[in-house]
Design a protein around this motif. Structure first.
Motif, mmCIF file in Angstrom:
data_model
loop_
_atom_site.group_PDB
_atom_site.id
_atom_site.type_symbol
_atom_site.label_atom_id
_atom_site.label_comp_id
_atom_site.label_asym_id
_atom_site.label_seq_id
_atom_site.Cartn_x
_atom_site.Cartn_y
_atom_site.Cartn_z
ATOM 1 N N SER A 10 -10.327 -15.483 15.550
ATOM 2 C CA SER A 10 -10.408 -16.939 15.665
ATOM 3 C C SER A 10 -9.193 -17.389 16.460
ATOM 4 O O SER A 10 -8.134 -16.766 16.393
ATOM 5 C CB SER A 10 -10.447 -17.590 14.286
ATOM 6 N N CYS A 11 -9.324 -18.447 17.210
ATOM 7 C CA CYS A 11 -8.253 -18.875 18.105
ATOM 8 C C CYS A 11 -6.992 -19.217 17.322
ATOM 9 O O CYS A 11 -7.035 -20.002 16.380
ATOM 10 C CB CYS A 11 -8.715 -20.070 18.937
ATOM 11 N N PHE A 45 0.071 -23.340 15.278
ATOM 12 C CA PHE A 45 -1.383 -23.304 15.085
ATOM 13 C C PHE A 45 -2.020 -24.598 15.581
ATOM 14 O O PHE A 45 -3.019 -24.583 16.299
ATOM 15 C CB PHE A 45 -1.713 -23.065 13.601
ATOM 16 N N LEU A 46 -1.420 -25.709 15.219
ATOM 17 C CA LEU A 46 -1.979 -27.000 15.630
ATOM 18 C C LEU A 46 -1.970 -27.153 17.150
ATOM 19 O O LEU A 46 -2.907 -27.688 17.741
ATOM 20 C CB LEU A 46 -1.199 -28.158 15.002
ATOM 21 N N GLU A 53 -15.736 -17.599 19.417
ATOM 22 C CA GLU A 53 -14.854 -16.838 18.535
ATOM 23 C C GLU A 53 -15.642 -15.677 17.944
ATOM 24 O O GLU A 53 -16.855 -15.619 18.049
ATOM 25 C CB GLU A 53 -14.307 -17.747 17.431
ATOM 26 N N ARG A 54 -14.918 -14.754 17.298
ATOM 27 C CA ARG A 54 -15.547 -13.575 16.694
ATOM 28 C C ARG A 54 -16.369 -12.794 17.726
ATOM 29 O O ARG A 54 -17.432 -12.279 17.412
ATOM 30 C CB ARG A 54 -16.408 -13.980 15.493
ATOM 31 N N ARG A 59 -5.435 -15.447 2.643
ATOM 32 C CA ARG A 59 -4.549 -14.285 2.607
ATOM 33 C C ARG A 59 -3.378 -14.598 1.682
ATOM 34 O O ARG A 59 -2.853 -15.697 1.688
ATOM 35 C CB ARG A 59 -4.036 -13.967 4.018
ATOM 36 N N ARG A 87 0.516 -13.761 0.430
ATOM 37 C CA ARG A 87 1.744 -13.250 1.042
ATOM 38 C C ARG A 87 2.817 -13.015 -0.013
ATOM 39 O O ARG A 87 2.885 -13.733 -1.009
ATOM 40 C CB ARG A 87 2.305 -14.284 2.034
ATOM 41 N N ALA A 88 3.682 -12.065 0.256
ATOM 42 C CA ALA A 88 4.848 -11.870 -0.605
ATOM 43 C C ALA A 88 5.930 -12.852 -0.181
ATOM 44 O O ALA A 88 5.986 -13.220 0.990
ATOM 45 C CB ALA A 88 5.359 -10.438 -0.470
ATOM 46 N N PRO A 89 6.814 -13.275 -1.059
ATOM 47 C CA PRO A 89 6.842 -13.001 -2.491
ATOM 48 C C PRO A 89 5.758 -13.772 -3.242
ATOM 49 O O PRO A 89 5.484 -14.919 -2.920
ATOM 50 C CB PRO A 89 8.233 -13.481 -2.909
ATOM 51 N N ASP A 127 -12.698 -20.383 8.327
ATOM 52 C CA ASP A 127 -12.217 -19.482 7.283
ATOM 53 C C ASP A 127 -10.984 -20.105 6.648
ATOM 54 O O ASP A 127 -10.385 -21.023 7.199
ATOM 55 C CB ASP A 127 -11.958 -18.074 7.827
ATOM 56 N N ILE A 152 0.369 -2.035 10.782
ATOM 57 C CA ILE A 152 -0.517 -1.200 9.956
ATOM 58 C C ILE A 152 -1.814 -0.946 10.694
ATOM 59 O O ILE A 152 -2.363 -1.852 11.315
ATOM 60 C CB ILE A 152 -0.870 -1.948 8.647
ATOM 61 N N GLN A 200 2.701 -5.528 7.914
ATOM 62 C CA GLN A 200 3.163 -5.467 6.523
ATOM 63 C C GLN A 200 4.655 -5.713 6.464
ATOM 64 O O GLN A 200 5.421 -5.179 7.255
ATOM 65 C CB GLN A 200 2.846 -4.091 5.942
ATOM 66 N N ARG A 220 -4.711 -25.037 18.658
ATOM 67 C CA ARG A 220 -6.025 -25.650 18.404
ATOM 68 C C ARG A 220 -6.200 -26.954 19.186
ATOM 69 O O ARG A 220 -7.324 -27.317 19.534
ATOM 70 C CB ARG A 220 -6.225 -25.915 16.912
ATOM 71 N N LYS A 274 6.187 -3.957 9.635
ATOM 72 C CA LYS A 274 5.477 -2.731 10.025
ATOM 73 C C LYS A 274 4.081 -3.032 10.533
ATOM 74 O O LYS A 274 3.360 -3.822 9.929
ATOM 75 C CB LYS A 274 5.349 -1.798 8.812
ATOM 76 N N ARG A 279 7.257 -17.863 0.624
ATOM 77 C CA ARG A 279 6.269 -17.042 1.318
ATOM 78 C C ARG A 279 6.917 -16.401 2.514
ATOM 79 O O ARG A 279 7.753 -17.021 3.184
ATOM 80 C CB ARG A 279 5.132 -17.963 1.787
ATOM 81 N N ALA A 280 6.551 -15.171 2.774
ATOM 82 C CA ALA A 280 6.963 -14.534 4.020
ATOM 83 C C ALA A 280 5.702 -13.976 4.677
ATOM 84 O O ALA A 280 4.711 -13.709 3.993
ATOM 85 C CB ALA A 280 7.967 -13.417 3.749
ATOM 86 N N TRP A 281 5.719 -13.838 5.970
ATOM 87 C CA TRP A 281 4.559 -13.268 6.645
ATOM 88 C C TRP A 281 5.029 -12.581 7.915
ATOM 89 O O TRP A 281 6.168 -12.738 8.335
ATOM 90 C CB TRP A 281 3.512 -14.341 6.983
ATOM 91 N N GLY A 318 -4.158 -23.469 8.263
ATOM 92 C CA GLY A 318 -3.378 -23.814 9.458
ATOM 93 C C GLY A 318 -3.473 -25.292 9.797
ATOM 94 O O GLY A 318 -2.504 -25.920 10.208
ATOM 95 N N TYR A 319 -4.640 -25.849 9.627
ATOM 96 C CA TYR A 319 -4.833 -27.272 9.952
ATOM 97 C C TYR A 319 -4.233 -28.182 8.891
ATOM 98 O O TYR A 319 -3.719 -29.247 9.187
ATOM 99 C CB TYR A 319 -6.323 -27.598 10.048
ATOM 100 N N GLN A 352 -7.750 -20.579 8.699
ATOM 101 C CA GLN A 352 -7.759 -21.657 9.688
ATOM 102 C C GLN A 352 -7.622 -23.012 9.015
ATOM 103 O O GLN A 352 -6.910 -23.883 9.508
ATOM 104 C CB GLN A 352 -9.060 -21.616 10.491
ATOM 105 N N GLN A 406 0.432 -20.710 -3.945
ATOM 106 C CA GLN A 406 -0.177 -19.793 -2.971
ATOM 107 C C GLN A 406 -1.661 -19.580 -3.184
ATOM 108 O O GLN A 406 -2.146 -18.462 -3.170
ATOM 109 C CB GLN A 406 0.518 -18.425 -3.026
ATOM 110 N N ARG A 459 0.813 -1.217 0.000
ATOM 111 C CA ARG A 459 0.000 0.000 0.000
ATOM 112 C C ARG A 459 0.842 1.260 0.000
ATOM 113 O O ARG A 459 0.325 2.348 -0.215
ATOM 114 C CB ARG A 459 -0.977 -0.008 1.176
ATOM 115 N N HIS A 468 -2.945 -5.064 11.132
ATOM 116 C CA HIS A 468 -2.207 -5.974 10.251
ATOM 117 C C HIS A 468 -0.730 -5.733 10.418
ATOM 118 O O HIS A 468 -0.294 -4.719 10.952
ATOM 119 C CB HIS A 468 -2.522 -5.702 8.776
ATOM 120 N N ARG A 484 -5.252 -16.959 15.685
ATOM 121 C CA ARG A 484 -5.181 -16.117 14.485
ATOM 122 C C ARG A 484 -3.908 -15.283 14.445
ATOM 123 O O ARG A 484 -3.369 -15.029 13.375
ATOM 124 C CB ARG A 484 -6.411 -15.197 14.464
#
Lengths: 462, 383, 100
Positions: free
Chosen positions: B39-40, B152-153, B171-172, A442, A444-446, A399, B269, B276, B156, B267, B303-305, A405-406, A402, A415, A90, B274, B42
């Motif tokens: 969500s749990c 995550f596992l 949740e939510r 969602r 993700r980059a790259p 969602d 956001i 970034q 959960r 960063k 992937r990166a996050w 994740g599982y 999730q 991706q 952004r 979020h 998340r």
């Protein structure tokens, strides 16, 4: 190279090319990047090196793009082919990979015109070698002057199915059958949208002439088909299906599947633009205004990446985005922009008028949306089945994040390009939730992998 | 689910701390409601690198960490669920003599407190444990029972068991208000009211906001930390890797992918909404990877996050009873290294809630330690 | 699997090596099209199950066409035009590390 560009355009299909032409014409410093070696996107793929032998087969709709290509070549816009865009954010940073060298630059405006992709068709056996999208055959034709050797079975629905059938027939590829998942009922549903659909009759005539070609070639055609299964052990050897209650099996070494085309959303989702659900064709698309502006300042979308509306609409939308960028950079006034935009806005309205008719004529088949068979692979990269996704939903995963994740669905290199839509549909169906609230994976980059070396040698221009 | 009758305990926050606490309380017959904003798992609990590490902890955390480690070894049996846990060991690699001295100092310090889980190893032993490491590396500090799991596992799994033991999970349901009503608490979430005698604040990167609702202040900062994951590659390494003087941490998962991290800043956001990515730290990290493990040069990062973490000024979490509000307990601010501690924290919180006491000395984690007197500074623990 | 439509059209011939065998292909073809025209039924095996995989989309979306090209693994062969002297190999399972 930093901040040097007023407008950076991702994707050299009709929208991107038109935007580059108009932006340059209005003195914007413009960069067009594209992953392929040649400009033209998918619809005008390899148009600059189209073989004379294929001229008549490719047809006037294809060569219509030549003028646009010429205008682009003469526009003065900078052009980076064979360049992968791996990040957009952004803050208008954009990550590029050219010749193994990664860079990150920033533009004053970004136009995402990355077009569309075929909707993945997850039926049992679809991961076997020999199964491709129908458009994939067309791409092979345009870019490499090749087609499947055959025999081929074509299955699914959508305008492209007939087009590819004719392509095969014209090139003496044995077409064992056309297996259509659409039926006469769809025609009835679409008829109310016929009046007011510009050039609908023209379109229908074209369709009829293609059907006639298929008929003349004595290709067996089945309609209203369900329960499609690709047969074969280590590679595809045919397609099983039911038609009006009767089981059928057609032998073929290539199975071409098609259930319509969906926008390529990787860039707009990565950047964080708002999206909305488009119910009649069952895909998400970015929320944009008539200029293509998204919910994020400085990022616009034009062409099929904003929703499937065809090449002519894409071209007009590209011009509109170019004008909007020129106006925002104060190279033209609002009044001038509006004056210059008028014919393009008219073109968009006109070209789009056929879409409701087409969208109702070719809804994606239920089997492709929510695979009923638990054994069907949904995530090709991680080899996860519909059943495994349903199990995750039963554990409370409501969602895509999730479920991911599982199960790892969506964690492979593609991706979510091949599994994302199906994933959301299965969750919505299993959990009885509206798909709008289920949402999308969602991104993700790259967007496409970068090696450790490429990342370590990344040049960042602030 | 009955929003008019009360629960014994409401836990706010469905990350791993909240889920572990819910599980332990529910097992003891306590009527628990867990309210989770999204969500749990998340956020940090689902996004972290999964390091299960006693190695290189701030000294104040070591008792909790060692207790947690004993639980980790049996956790999958206890929860009846795959947590992806593998005890591969963790190493902090020394590239030169200065590094070795630094690690030796650390080993001495830890031993001086009576803990023996961190062990110095020489070049030969390093090459035995990590055959893939570059030639020039000369030794390491090792914790052999450490390892990694799937965050995550695991979260959960705790969640599922909590539910099976009778906990209610919503949740939510973001909490918007907490009010005192006679002898109990009224919590408003998603327009609904819930009542309980006791509250447990496990709200992670939003823990300070929940704390504020009951009148407690905590100088929490929210940071975004990034990770990258590669394509699958043939098995080449067992232990989890850290470096003595570089920000790098990585592990190879059982499926062959490599998860790379190490205090990589991203960063934040919006209003803590979020994270970034910033590619400058990722670039640096990749450069470190190829220096120490040159054979990974062509390994694709797919992937990166980045995830949001609640960080305290001294990098120690907030754990313990509220000094001001009756029947309120906090467990948040784990400063990017809470995952491994969770099995012990869940137990400790359950003890605190039911008996007012814990086997652990939690004085270093008091929420009010920043008022009056300067907070201690701690190093960032990469993992 | 695939056939060339105009074998004898005027185009530069390019020689690539696929799985140790030299192949004469035409300039402008993509790597994956060239090897499939030479008869390759699959271009890689899955790292998850070992199953044979071949391209699905031909446009860089499906990631099925991952091959090792000129020593670098995991390349999308449908996006890469053939070049003279290119060495192309199937990718079997997870990639191997590059021990120098």
């Amino acid at each position: 190279m930093s901040d040097e560009y007023d407008l950076i355009i991702v994707g050299a299909g009709p929208a991107g090319l038109a935007a580059a032409v108009t932006a340059s014409r209005n003195a914007l410093k413009t960069l067009l990047v594209d992953e392929q070696a040649d400009p033209g996107g998918q619809i005008y793929r390899s148009i600059e090196r189209a073989l004379p032998e294929n001229r008549s087969a490719l047809g006037p709709d294809y060569f219509y793009g030549q003028k646009l290509l010429e205008d682009f070549r003469g526009s003065g816009a900078d052009y980076l082919p064979e360049t992968t865009v791996w990040n957009v954010d952004r803050e208008l940073n954009i990550g590029l990979l050219t010749n193994g060298q990664a860079k990150q630059i920033r533009g004053k405006h970004i136009l995402l015109s990355a077009g569309a992709m075929e909707r993945p068709v997850p039926i049992p056996g679809w991961t076997l070698p020999g199964v491709m999208g129908a458009a994939a055959a067309d791409i092979l034709f345009k870019s490499s002057d090749m087609l499947p050797a055959g025999p081929v079975v074509l299955a699914g629905s959508g305008p492209l199915l007939l087009l590819v059938a004719c392509r095969l027939i014209d090139n003496d590829v044995p077409l064992a059958a056309m297996v259509e998942t659409s039926s006469a009922r769809d025609y009835l549903r679409a008829i109310p949208y016929l009046p007011g659909a510009f050039r609908a009759y023209n379109y229908l005539l074209k369709g009829l002439s293609m059907r006639y070609k298929v008929l003349k070639a004595r290709i067996p055609v089945f309609q209203g088909c369900r329960d499609l299964v690709v047969t074969g052990d280590e590679e595809a050897d045919g397609l099983r299906f039911t038609c009006h209650g009767a089981d059928q099996h057609v032998r073929a070494s290539t199975v071409l599947l098609h259930e319509g085309v969906v926008p390529n959303l990787q860039f707009s989702r990565l950047a964080g633009c708002d999206h909305e659900w488009f119910a009649s064709q069952r895909y998400w698309r970015p929320v944009i205004d008539k200029w293509g502006r998204t919910s994020l300042e400085g990022i616009s979308v034009a062409g099929d990446a904003s929703g499937i509306r065809g090449a002519k609409t894409a071209e007009a939308a590209g011009h509109l985005a170019g004008l909007d960028a020129a106006c925002r950079m104060k190279h033209i006034s609002d009044a001038e922009r509006d004056r210059l935009a008028a014919p393009y806005l008219k073109a968009v309205t006109r070209e789009r008028s056929i879409r409701p008719f087409l969208d109702h004529l070719f809804p994606p088949a239920c089997q492709a949306l929510v695979p009923p068979d638990d054994q069907t692979i949904v995530c090709r990269c991680e080899e996860l089945t519909a059943g495994q996704i349903r199990e995750a939903v039963a554990l409370g995963a409501l969602d895509p994040g999730q479920v991911k994740g599982y199960t790892r669905c969506g964690m492979g290199p593609c991706q979510g390009r091949m599994c994302g839509l199906t994933l959301s549909e299965i969750i919505a169906s299993s959990a009885s939730l509206p798909i709008e609230s289920v949402g999308q994976l969602r991104v993700r980059a790259p967007l496409k992998p970068l090696t450790i070396n490429q990342l370590a040698d990344l040049e960042i221009f602030e | 689910m009955n929003s008019s009758a009360g629960y014994d305990v409401i836990i706010i926050g469905g990350g791993i701390q909240g889920c572990a606490t819910a599980y332990h309380l529910a097992r003891r017959g306590i009527d628990v409601l867990l309210l989770e904003a999204e969500s749990c798992g998340r956020h940090a609990s689902g996004a972290n690198a999964g390091g299960v590490r006693c190695l290189n902890r701030l000294v104040e955390e070591i008792p909790l960490s060692l207790a947690a480690q004993r639980i980790w070894l049996e956790l999958e049996d206890e929860l009846g669920s795959d947590c992806g846990f593998r005890a591969t060991g963790q190493v902090r690699i020394a590239e030169n003599q200065a590094d070795m001295s630094k690690l030796e100092e650390r080993a001495t310090l830890v031993r001086s407190f009576g803990f023996h889980h961190e062990e110095m190893i020489d070049r030969a032993e390093l090459r035995k444990l990590v055959p893939a490491v570059a030639e020039y590396c000369i030794g390491a500090l090792v914790c052999r029972n450490d390892g990694y799991a799937k965050p995550f596992l695991t979260t959960r799994a705790y969640l599922a068991r909590a539910g099976q033991e009778g906990a209610t999970v919503l949740e939510r349901h973001p909490v918007s208000r907490i009010e005192r009503e006679r002898d109990s608490w009224r919590v408003t979430a998603s327009g609904r009211h819930f009542h309980a005698k006791t509250l447990v604040n496990c709200a992670g990167a939003w823990g300070d906001r929940i704390a504020e609702m009951v009148g407690d202040k905590a100088p929490l900062e929210v940071e975004a930390l990034a990770l990258m994951v590669t394509a699958r590659v043939a098995h080449f390494i067992d232990p989890v890797i850290g470096m003595a003087s570089r920000k790098l941490s990585f592990k190879q998962m059982q499926n062959g992918t490599v998860v790379i991290g190490g205090a990589l800043r991203a960063k934040v956001i919006g209003d803590r909404q979020h994270a970034q990515l910033d590619f400058a730290p990722l670039k640096e990290s990749a450069d470190t990877v190829r220096t120490v493990f040159p054979q990974l040069a062509n390994l694709p990062v797919v992937r990166a996050w980045a995830g949001l973490e609640g960080v305290m000024p001294d990098k120690l979490p907030v754990i313990g009873a509220s000094p001001t509000a009756p029947d309120v307990f906090h467990a948040f601010g784990f400063s990017a290294h809470g995952f491994q501690l969770a099995p012990a924290v869940g137990l400790a919180m359950a003890d605190l809630v039911t008996s007012g006491q814990s086997d652990f000395d939690l004085s270093a984690f008091r929420i009010d330690r920043f008022q009056g007197g300067r907070p201690q500074t701690g190093e960032i623990n990469g993992h | 699997m695939l056939k060339r439509l105009h074998e004898d059209r005027p185009a530069a011939t390019v020689t690539i090596e696929f799985e140790g065998e030299k192949l004469k292909v035409l300039a402008g073809e993509t790597v994956v099209a060239a090897v499939m025209a030479a008869g390759a039924a699959f271009v890689r095996t899955s790292a998850v199950s070992g199953a044979h995989r071949a391209p699905y989309c031909q446009m860089g979306v499906c990631f099925e066409c991952l091959m090792e090209i000129d020593g670098v693994p995991n390349r999308q062969a449908c996006m890469i035009p053939v070049r003279d002297g290119m060495v192309v190999k199937r990718q079997y399972g997870a990639m191997e590390l590059d021990y120098e």
